[in-house]
Design an enzyme around this catalytic site. Structure first.
Site, PDB file in Angstrom:
ATOM      1  N   ARG A  46       0.847  -1.205   0.000  1.00 37.66           N
ATOM      2  CA  ARG A  46       0.000   0.000   0.000  1.00 37.66           C
ATOM      3  C   ARG A  46       0.880   1.251   0.000  1.00 37.66           C
ATOM      4  NH1 ARG A  46      -1.689   1.777   4.672  1.00 37.66           N
ATOM      5  NH2 ARG A  46      -2.443  -0.209   5.486  1.00 37.66           N
ATOM      6  N   TYR A  98     -16.411  15.972 -16.195  1.00 36.79           N
ATOM      7  CA  TYR A  98     -16.818  14.574 -16.145  1.00 36.79           C
ATOM      8  C   TYR A  98     -17.869  14.421 -15.033  1.00 36.79           C
ATOM      9  CZ  TYR A  98     -16.728   9.718 -14.720  1.00 36.79           C
ATOM     10  OH  TYR A  98     -17.116   8.473 -14.337  1.00 36.79           O
ATOM     11  N   ASP A 169      -7.220  18.538 -14.886  1.00 32.29           N
ATOM     12  CA  ASP A 169      -7.498  17.170 -15.341  1.00 32.29           C
ATOM     13  C   ASP A 169      -7.032  17.088 -16.795  1.00 32.29           C
ATOM     14  OD1 ASP A 169      -8.647  14.850 -16.423  1.00 32.29           O
ATOM     15  OD2 ASP A 169     -10.350  14.921 -15.037  1.00 32.29           O
ATOM     16  N   LYS A 194      -7.957   5.810 -19.328  1.00 29.55           N
ATOM     17  CA  LYS A 194      -8.247   6.267 -20.696  1.00 29.55           C
ATOM     18  C   LYS A 194      -7.008   6.113 -21.579  1.00 29.55           C
ATOM     19  CE  LYS A 194     -12.008   7.474 -18.501  1.00 29.55           C
ATOM     20  NZ  LYS A 194     -13.035   6.492 -18.267  1.00 29.55           N
TER      21      LYS A 194
HETATM   22  C1  LIG Z   1     -12.026  13.628 -17.701  1.00 34.38           C
HETATM   23  C2  LIG Z   1     -12.168  12.501 -16.708  1.00 34.38           C
HETATM   24  N1  LIG Z   1     -11.601  12.617 -15.497  1.00 34.38           N
HETATM   25  C3  LIG Z   1     -11.719  11.633 -14.572  1.00 34.38           C
HETATM   26  C4  LIG Z   1     -12.436  10.485 -14.833  1.00 34.38           C
HETATM   27  C5  LIG Z   1     -12.559   9.419 -13.777  1.00 34.38           C
HETATM   28  O1  LIG Z   1     -11.701   8.356 -14.050  1.00 34.38           O
HETATM   29  P1  LIG Z   1     -11.985   6.816 -13.684  1.00 34.38           P
HETATM   30  O2  LIG Z   1     -13.153   6.371 -14.506  1.00 34.38           O
HETATM   31  O3  LIG Z   1     -10.691   6.152 -14.030  1.00 34.38           O
HETATM   32  O4  LIG Z   1     -12.275   6.767 -12.223  1.00 34.38           O
HETATM   33  C6  LIG Z   1     -13.030  10.319 -16.085  1.00 34.38           C
HETATM   34  C7  LIG Z   1     -13.800   9.101 -16.392  1.00 34.38           C
HETATM   35  O5  LIG Z   1     -14.451   8.980 -17.395  1.00 34.38           O
HETATM   36  C8  LIG Z   1     -12.905  11.361 -17.045  1.00 34.38           C
HETATM   37  O6  LIG Z   1     -13.483  11.274 -18.255  1.00 34.38           O
END
Ligand SMILES: Cc1ncc(COP(=O)(O)O)c(C=O)c1O
Length: 376
Positions: A46, A98, A169, A194
């Site tokens: 961890r 998101y 992000d 992604k």
């Molecule tokens: C722009 C963006 N940030 C964060 C996330 C969250 O990521 P995760 O699905 O890996 O938890 C997503 C998920 O689709 C996303 O599109």
């Protein structure tokens, strides 16, 4: 080294007695101690694990940061990040985010005493009025999901001054096309699920910074809350990153063609893609990033056309998520953004006629043929 080289070699181990080309999967929860009060440098997975450590070093290098932390998902990374803040703190965030991030703000951050003010961060004229002394952090998604609005990261840094933590992000563009730390951000967040992983087979998340004190704080939260990435999943992300550059270039080339094709289709009423010169943030995108990415959202003429397209696509898969080798089509109002109140969705443009494409690496002519038959 240049980015494609970091993608291929950036996770190589310093200490590699066998000469193994791929990073070994240290599938262990704990590590033996050589003597009393002694450590091999690894005590418990961890806290740290050699496979994950190799990945973290590579992602830090890709983003030009000093430290990266690998989480079990993008949302796990986001949740840990929110632990930096105290009740009463105010966070200014992009309005078009998101849906899971918006859900975190509404359901968890709010309960924990944080106030999240959402605004169109791409509109720089409105920002000075919103950046009050109480604002501890600014959270930007750029381009936004799903409306593809672009925020000028360096300009926000300048307007906000040095105090608020600037978090970006960078999931949509990846460090291959955009490096927010170089533009003044303090923290970069990724859903590694992604483009970094790139194969729609692994969940992962990252936080990256170049500030040692901040990294230390995040590391403490990380090891205490425990949402670390597993060794096997770390290996899969390392493997995905090897081809990040090739995939980004191929997907973007196809996205450019698809966006142009969609814009000329009689049933398509609007295309949101920052790589099109008619996109309001085309020039800004060219300035602050080296590419436009491969995410497109578009509006069709009716809800019937939207449903028909989702049902008739054959090669393209109707599924949530993005950034993998397979092209996916998403219905944001029912999937990624279903938890947003209807009025908020409508005001952002997330209507029942909006579809989102994550363009993969298939032959673009096959993708166009599939969309043609689905729309017709
Ligand atoms: C722009 C963006 N940030 C964060 C996330 C969250 O990521 P995760 O699905 O890996 O938890 C997503 C998920 O689709 C996303 O599109």
């Amino acid at each position: 080294m240049n980015i494609n080289t970091i993608c291929v070699h950036g996770a190589a181990l310093d200490n590699n007695p066998t000469g193994a080309l791929s990073v070994p999967i240290y599938q262990t929860a704990t590590f033996g101690h050589p003597g009393v009060g002694q450590s091999t440098g690894y005590d418990y997975s961890r806290v740290q694990n050699p496979t994950r450590e190799a990945l973290e070093r590579q992602v830090a290098e890709l983003e030009n940061g000093s430290e990266a932390l690998a989480f079990s998902s993008g949302m796990a990374a986001m949740t840990a990040l929110m632990e930096l803040f105290e009740p009463g703190d105010v966070i200014l965030a992009s309005d078009d985010l998101y849906g899971g991030t918006a859900r975190l703000f509404d359901n968890i951050s709010h309960k924990n005493g944080l106030t999240v003010v959402q605004a169109d961060t791409s509109d720089l004229t409105a920002l000075p009025g919103l950046i009050s002394p109480g604002v501890r952090a600014i959270f930007i998604e750029t381009p936004t999901n799903p409306m593809m609005k672009v925020t000028d990261i360096a300009a926000v840094r300048k307007l906000a001054g040095p105090e608020p933590l600037l978090i970006v992000d960078n999931t949509f563009l990846t460090p291959y096309f955009q490096r927010p730390l170089e533009l003044g951000a303090d923290v970069v967040l990724h859903s590694g699920t992604k483009y970094l992983g790139g194969h729609n087979d692994t969940l992962a998340g990252f936080l990256v910074t170049s500030q040692p004190e901040l990294a230390e704080k995040l590391r403490t939260i990380y090891k205490t809350t425990g949402s670390c990435l597993a060794p096997f999943d770390s290996f899969l992300i390392v493997r995905g990153i090897k081809t990040l550059g090739l995939r980004m270039v191929q997907s973007q080339a196809s996205a450019l063609r698809l966006a142009g094709w969609l814009a000329n289709h009689p049933k398509v009423t609007a295309v949101h893609y920052p790589g099109r010169p008619d996109h309001p943030h085309y020039e800004l995108s060219r300035r602050q990033a080296t590419g436009f990415g491969a995410m497109i959202s578009f509006e069709v003429d009716s809800v019937e056309t939207a449903h028909q397209t989702l049902e008739k696509v054959d090669l393209i898969i109707y599924a949530e998520s993005l950034g993998g080798v397979e092209t996916l089509i998403t219905y944001p109002m029912l999937q990624t953004h279903s938890d947003l109140p209807e009025a908020t969705r409508e005001s952002l443009g997330i209507t029942d006629r909006l579809l989102r494409l994550s363009v993969g690496i298939e032959d673009v002519d096959d993708l166009i043929a599939d969309l043609e038959q689905a729309l017709s």
